[in-house]
Design a protein around this motif. Structure first.
Motif, PDB file in Angstrom:
ATOM      1  N   UNK A 381     115.969 110.214  63.515  1.00 20.77           N
ATOM      2  CA  UNK A 381     116.365 110.256  64.918  1.00 20.77           C
ATOM      3  C   UNK A 381     115.605 109.706  66.003  1.00 20.77           C
ATOM      4  N   UNK A 382     113.937 109.257  65.802  1.00 19.46           N
ATOM      5  CA  UNK A 382     113.759 108.484  67.160  1.00 19.46           C
ATOM      6  C   UNK A 382     113.980 107.140  67.767  1.00 19.46           C
ATOM      7  N   UNK A 383     113.623 107.029  69.167  1.00 19.91           N
ATOM      8  CA  UNK A 383     114.376 105.701  69.039  1.00 19.91           C
ATOM      9  C   UNK A 383     113.046 104.946  69.399  1.00 19.91           C
ATOM     10  N   UNK A 384     113.001 104.149  69.305  1.00 15.83           N
ATOM     11  CA  UNK A 384     111.383 102.667  69.676  1.00 15.83           C
ATOM     12  C   UNK A 384     111.632 101.708  70.386  1.00 15.83           C
ATOM     13  N   UNK A 385     111.086 102.113  71.703  1.00 13.40           N
ATOM     14  CA  UNK A 385     111.401 100.778  71.941  1.00 13.40           C
ATOM     15  C   UNK A 385     110.963  99.281  72.086  1.00 13.40           C
ATOM     16  N   UNK A 386     110.720  98.085  72.405  1.00 10.81           N
ATOM     17  CA  UNK A 386     110.350  96.661  72.262  1.00 10.81           C
ATOM     18  C   UNK A 386     111.355  95.781  72.972  1.00 10.81           C
ATOM     19  N   UNK A 473      98.409  96.024  66.311  1.00 15.63           N
ATOM     20  CA  UNK A 473      96.751  96.204  66.977  1.00 15.63           C
ATOM     21  C   UNK A 473      96.877  94.724  68.237  1.00 15.63           C
ATOM     22  N   UNK A 474      97.083  95.324  68.994  1.00 14.72           N
ATOM     23  CA  UNK A 474      97.222  94.574  70.018  1.00 14.72           C
ATOM     24  C   UNK A 474      95.452  95.252  71.637  1.00 14.72           C
ATOM     25  N   UNK A 475      95.143  94.761  72.838  1.00 15.28           N
ATOM     26  CA  UNK A 475      94.497  94.451  73.689  1.00 15.28           C
ATOM     27  C   UNK A 475      95.219  95.913  74.723  1.00 15.28           C
ATOM     28  N   UNK A 476      94.928  97.077  75.425  1.00 15.53           N
ATOM     29  CA  UNK A 476      95.758  97.128  76.539  1.00 15.53           C
ATOM     30  C   UNK A 476      95.869  96.460  77.600  1.00 15.53           C
ATOM     31  N   UNK A 477      97.276  96.931  77.869  1.00 14.69           N
ATOM     32  CA  UNK A 477      97.469  96.314  78.694  1.00 14.69           C
ATOM     33  C   UNK A 477      98.385  94.638  78.885  1.00 14.69           C
ATOM     34  N   UNK A 495     101.589  99.684  69.806  1.00 15.93           N
ATOM     35  CA  UNK A 495     101.208 100.420  68.947  1.00 15.93           C
ATOM     36  C   UNK A 495     100.996 101.446  68.258  1.00 15.93           C
ATOM     37  N   UNK A 496     101.324 102.347  69.580  1.00 16.84           N
ATOM     38  CA  UNK A 496     102.363 103.256  69.210  1.00 16.84           C
ATOM     39  C   UNK A 496     103.335 104.204  68.135  1.00 16.84           C
ATOM     40  N   UNK A 497     104.270 102.781  68.922  1.00 15.94           N
ATOM     41  CA  UNK A 497     105.386 103.337  68.053  1.00 15.94           C
ATOM     42  C   UNK A 497     105.698 102.312  66.588  1.00 15.94           C
ATOM     43  N   UNK A 502     105.475 103.057  60.658  1.00 10.54           N
ATOM     44  CA  UNK A 502     104.870 102.483  59.586  1.00 10.54           C
ATOM     45  C   UNK A 502     105.344 103.714  58.819  1.00 10.54           C
ATOM     46  N   UNK A 503     104.954 105.201  60.068  1.00 14.98           N
ATOM     47  CA  UNK A 503     105.030 106.332  59.416  1.00 14.98           C
ATOM     48  C   UNK A 503     106.370 106.815  59.222  1.00 14.98           C
TER      49      UNK A 503
END
Length: 757
Positions: A381-386, A473-477, A495-497, A502-503
């Motif tokens: 049910x989760x929707x991940x933006x990209x 893994x990526x730099x903020x912003x 990264x959190x998405x 992955x989880x």
């Protein structure tokens, strides 16, 4: 004849091998070029043009004097060296007086000591530095109607492109049968014939097409099989820039079967003159570029578009402003040609500009207000933006998710970094087919050894329904650019998405005690990423766009001149490409920080205001000479060597050059600079206000002025150190008119100063 030419070339190469490794050298000579020759040689009348006056290259005076200069070049070489021990590549006659020669270092030294030779410089390399863009700039409603509509915008204007050539059969460059182009007598260029197809490159829209590669050939860098000994675009870059500036209006943009809209050049009725001097693998050489520019001005172009610049500041001259390339462009400006040059691609680091001189309009690259987004829908049910310029998977249907690391044919292939999905042969097609392949975004994508195009090709060859690229893994912003692909695909940039994906995948994928997958239970689907979202946000400076402060010499000393000059759309632009091209967009990291005038110059281009600016800051050839004569560290002899002009006047300080910006690299105590504005509208009263960061006090005088039509008026700006910070301070001078005009560009004039005690 070809046999004779072949053996002549062999003999030249043999002679050069005996004398030492041959190089290409650019030699400048005593005596004025066509644009500045004021007479004095018996039998040759003056050919000099007034500042900003177009060169009449068809006149007998010009052709006769140009032939005289070329004969002098040939006579000098013949008098110094045996035939066959050198090869003259070009004679430069119109903008500078000199020639390019392929010869040995020993012979170059002989040339340096020869009478009438002013300088001998070894050639150096240069590098290559839209559907919604017209609307973003307000062209369809605010600019094109004033010129008769899009079908007349740019009529009879000739833009010369010094770039990688053109793909003439692209519809952006077609000549419309409904409104065909007529002849344009003011243009004197020629059209080469494609040696393979025997077809001309010109068609009315493309009015001239020539290529320049003598220096590249002499340097051994030219490969006819991929570089094409013709104006054919072997890279894609030249076709792209030509379409952005002057491509036809209403051309459908189709990629992988989807239409992204209709593209248009900014001046869709303008003519295109091609001067190919850049090549796919090595860029180009100054000797070829100078020859291309000299020819373009001779041929009668109105505008020169240059997406080319040196790899680094010229090491052979004391200043960045004085070298054969920049002085050739100064000659072009004197001959009435407007020169626009890309600021460069070295950003986001400071002092990466490769366009230094005040007579060149240096343009930084902006990202416009169009974005492409997409979504990954998971079975939980989760929707991940990209992001991903791709079609969706089949509506109302979900697909099994399989990770690249779990579908390896052999565990030993881990050394190939299989999670990048660059090598389909290491993955099990039976497990991937009909499913969505999950890949990992690694450092390989940043350095260019992996690409989204290859991910798409891998997934397609294995029969996958689509793919997901997860950034772990990526730099903020960090920001990423969208890339068009032909199958459903998405990049999860947050990264959190990515961890949510992955989880979910791990918890829904049962494994045995060795870690081997028993069955794939996770499911998902990919949305439609082909529709743009338009944001009403200010433009952003592209990551790759080169930055100031501008430099005046090879030791990177700061210049009293703001560069870039302006900011304009230059990233993620839909436009023509050549099928011969190999470059592709990719995901590039970009960290957002607050921009300064060293990033955007005097601000973002505003075409509507440019049609009715109110006031202009007028500067011409004599002003540029004054700037050079005032710049510390440049002696009058060096200036005369390059410009054939004496230093008759100075302007007190380089910051007094009449540009719509003020830059003082080292401010001590108080300094007052002056500017002169000219009214190109009806009578208007302007109120002048100024503001600065606290370290500097600023005062403009007079605080108001009234100008009649055509009148000019001087004003001054005084700057005083309040506190020494050792860094630049920025500010703005706003000239607001009673009839609604604002300054020269509508957003005020940036002023930058570095403080010194």
């Amino acid at each position: 004849m070809r046999v004779v030419e072949f053996w002549r070339t062999v003999f030249v190469l043999f002679a050069l091998l005996i004398n030492g490794k041959a190089e290409v050298y650019i030699v400048t000579m005593e005596g004025e070029p066509v644009i500045s020759y004021t007479g004095g040689i018996p039998g040759f009348e003056a050919t000099a043009v007034e500042s900003d006056e177009k060169l009449d290259a068809t006149s007998q005076l010009v052709t006769s004097y140009a032939q005289h200069l070329e004969q002098k070049h040939d006579m000098l070489l013949d008098s110094l060296f045996d035939r066959g021990t050198y090869k003259k590549l070009y004679s430069y006659k119109h903008l500078i007086n000199g020639f390019a020669v392929h010869t040995s270092p020993e012979q170059a030294e002989t040339l340096r000591r020869a009478p009438d030779v002013k300088s001998v410089e070894r050639d150096w390399k240069v590098r290559r530095l839209t559907t919604h863009t017209p609307q973003f700039l307000g062209l369809p409603t605010g600019v094109w109607p004033t010129g008769g509509g899009f079908d007349k915008a740019g009529e009879d204007i000739i833009i010369g492109f010094v770039d990688s050539g053109i793909f003439p059969r692209h519809p952006s460059f077609g000549s419309p049968s409904s409104d065909p182009y007529g002849p344009l007598p003011k243009y004197r260029g020629k059209c080469e014939v494609d040696p393979d197809t025997k077809r001309e490159f010109c068609n009315g829209k493309i009015i001239g097409a020539q290529h320049f590669a003598e220096a590249a050939i002499a340097a051994g860098a030219f490969n006819p099989s991929i570089d094409f000994a013709s104006p054919m675009d072997g890279d894609g870059h030249g076709s792209h820039t030509a379409a952005i500036a002057a491509g036809n209006n209403g051309i459908p943009v189709r990629i992988h079967g989807h239409e992204f809209g209709k593209a248009s050049g900014m001046a869709p009725r303008a003519r295109i003159a091609v001067y190919k001097a850049l090549y796919r693998l090595f860029g180009g050489f100054i000797a070829d570029v100078v020859a291309a520019i000299d020819q373009a001005v001779h041929d009668g172009v109105d505008i020169l578009s240059l997406s080319v610049g040196p790899n680094s500041p010229p090491a052979t001259t004391k200043t960045t402003y004085l070298n054969p390339f920049d002085i050739t462009l100064l000659g072009a400006v004197k001959a009435g040609v407007f020169v626009a040059q890309a600021a460069g691609n070295g950003g986001p680091f400071p002092k990466t500009l490769v366009s230094y001189s005040p007579w060149i309009t240096s343009v930084a690259a902006a990202i416009d207000d169009r974005r492409y987004k997409n979504h990954l829908y998971l079975g939980n049910g989760k929707i991940l933006p990209g992001i991903g310029l791709s079609p969706s998977t089949h509506p109302n249907q979900t697909y099994t998710l399989v990770a690249a690391n779990d579908v390896l044919l052999d565990s030993s292939v881990m050394k190939y970094s299989p999670s990048d999905c660059q090598r389909p042969e290491v993955l099990n097609k039976n497990l991937v087919e009909g499913n969505v392949l999950i890949c990992g975004y690694s450092f390989n994508f940043v350095v260019g050894t992996a690409s989204i195009k290859k991910v798409s090709e891998t997934a397609k060859s294995l029969g996958a329904i689509g793919f997901v690229l997860a950034v772990e893994n990526v730099s903020p912003g960090t920001k990423f650019d969208p890339v068009p692909v032909g199958i459903p695909g998405i990049l999860i940039t947050d990264v959190t998405k990515s961890m949510d994906l992955i989880d979910y995948y791990n918890t829904s994928t049962p494994r045995d005690w060795t870690g081997r997958v028993k069955s794939f239970k996770g499911t998902g689907s990919i949305g439609n990423g082909l529709m743009p979202i338009l944001y009403k946000s200010a433009p952003q400076v592209a990551l790759f766009s080169a930055r100031g402060p501008n430099i005046k010499d090879f030791s990177f000393q700061d210049a009293d001149l703001l560069k870039p000059d302006i900011l304009a759309p230059g990233s993620l632009i839909w436009a023509a490409w050549s099928p011969n091209g190999t470059d592709e967009p990719n995901y590039v990291a970009m960290k957002l920080v607050t921009a300064t005038p060293f990033d955007y110059g005097s601000g973002h281009v505003n075409p509507r205001s440019a049609l009715d600016p109110g006031l202009i800051f007028d500067a011409g050839y004599e002003d540029y000479l004054g700037f050079l004569c005032t710049t510390p560290g440049i002696d009058a002899h060096e200036i005369r060597n390059y410009t054939n002009a004496p230093c008759n006047y100075t302007m007190g300080h380089p910051s007094n050059l009449n540009t719509p910006s003020i830059t003082i690299s080292h401010l001590v105590k108080t300094q007052t600079v002056s500017r002169t504005v000219t009214n190109v509208a009806e009578e208007e009263t302007y109120v002048i206000t100024a503001r600065m960061q606290p370290a500097v006090a600023i005062e403009a005088n007079p605080p108001a002025m009234t100008l009649r039509p055509g009148a000019s008026r001087k004003f001054t700006v005084s700057l005083t150190v309040r506190s020494v910070t050792g860094t630049y301070s920025f500010g703005e001078i706003l000239m607001k008119g009673s009839r609604g005009h604002q300054g020269a560009g509508g957003s005020g004039d940036p002023v930058c100063f570095q403080l010194s005690s």
